[in-house]
Design an enzyme around this catalytic site. Sequence first.
Site, mmCIF file in Angstrom:
data_model
loop_
_atom_site.group_PDB
_atom_site.id
_atom_site.type_symbol
_atom_site.label_atom_id
_atom_site.label_comp_id
_atom_site.label_asym_id
_atom_site.label_seq_id
_atom_site.Cartn_x
_atom_site.Cartn_y
_atom_site.Cartn_z
ATOM 1 N N ARG A 228 0.841 -0.949 -0.127
ATOM 2 C CA ARG A 228 0.039 0.078 0.067
ATOM 3 C C ARG A 228 0.782 1.346 -0.048
ATOM 4 N NH1 ARG A 228 -3.348 -2.745 -1.617
ATOM 5 N NH2 ARG A 228 -5.354 -3.428 -0.300
ATOM 6 N N HIS A 276 -1.175 0.162 -9.499
ATOM 7 C CA HIS A 276 -1.838 -0.982 -8.674
ATOM 8 C C HIS A 276 -2.513 -2.116 -9.358
ATOM 9 C CE1 HIS A 276 -3.987 -1.113 -4.540
ATOM 10 N NE2 HIS A 276 -3.765 -2.477 -5.055
#
Length: 313
Positions: A228, A276
């Site tokens: 993250r 991502h």
Amino acid sequence: MAILFTTSWSKDTGRWIPALKENLPDFEIVTYTRDGEPVDWDAIDYAIVWQPPPGILKQCKNLKAIFNMGAGVDGILANADLPENIPIVRLVDPCLTEGMVEYVVHWVLHFHRGFHVYRDYQAQNKWRPHWYPRPSDRRVGILGLGELGGACAKQLVQMGFDVAGWSRSQKNITGVDSFYGHDQFEPFLNRSQILVCLLPLTKETEGIIDKKALAALPEKSFLINAARGKHVVGDDLVAALDAGNPLAAALDVFDEEPLPADSPIWQHPKIIVTPHVASLTSPQTASAEIAKDIYLISEGKPPRHIVDMSRGY
Ligand code: NAP
Ligand code: GLV
């Protein structure tokens, strides 16, 4: 029997619904979008979610479990009004693991073989071969030795790399040096020439890759962050890269996503950006894993991979 399906990945609905119907033919699949169409909330037995709209889960009074459509549960746990005492199940899926192994192995090899340098040479029309060490002379360190970090570690060991991992508890993975707990964080960093982050985002791990951690890396190091964005203190990383160590970073995740078009990160010469995509959830395999858990629950057994709310992952 009904399953509520709600996701911010609206484009994926067309692939998920047939996959869920195939794996869970006895259930009605109720899709809920942000348009807020009427739903018989009391009829919902299970919810399959990614970033659900606030408030809706609490309306399902007969909910037996909530399935998160990804491995990381930081998004759903940030939901202020989750129903209490309903298990949240995170995604553990062979396809998600495969994708992450591919991503990590790709960037480890990229940095190990110095391909980032040839990218620069090509821009200068420069033909300059250089030598590279054997994998056994390259120390890779993986932050987080769970489902994904553990699988990446095993693959890198198989390829001959000198691999260590850092986790909360001690691990016993053949060929992998296990570092664990706060006290072993710095020694772990000291030996990690290629640092890979695969930690969950929790209050303990937010900002863990900061100025101090980056300064603890050996010379000529590299960073790969596939976990993250908030694990990394962005300004500290840019300052460290500009100062010369790490030499380069591959980042898949960012504090703000999508990465804003005017972010200087896009143009930083030592940062490689991917949007991502380190590993994407496959509706087919994820639906099959969720179905296995739903059948376990219907047999009175607990689902696998329940989130420990006290640890936050
Ligand atoms: P996992 O199985 O829960 O593993 C987490 C690992 O982190 C465990 O080894 C755990 O230690 C360790 N850990 C957690 N908190 C720690 C702490 N405070 N100190 C030291 N170690 C700590 O999770 P996973 O399935 O591997 O997934 C990891 C993360 O990858 C997800 O949370 C998600 O954010 C990210 N992800 C990203 C993508 C992408 O496309 N970029 C895709 C999938 C997942 P213990 O084993 O001792 O508990
Ligand atoms: C993706 O980021 C996931 O958590 O599965």
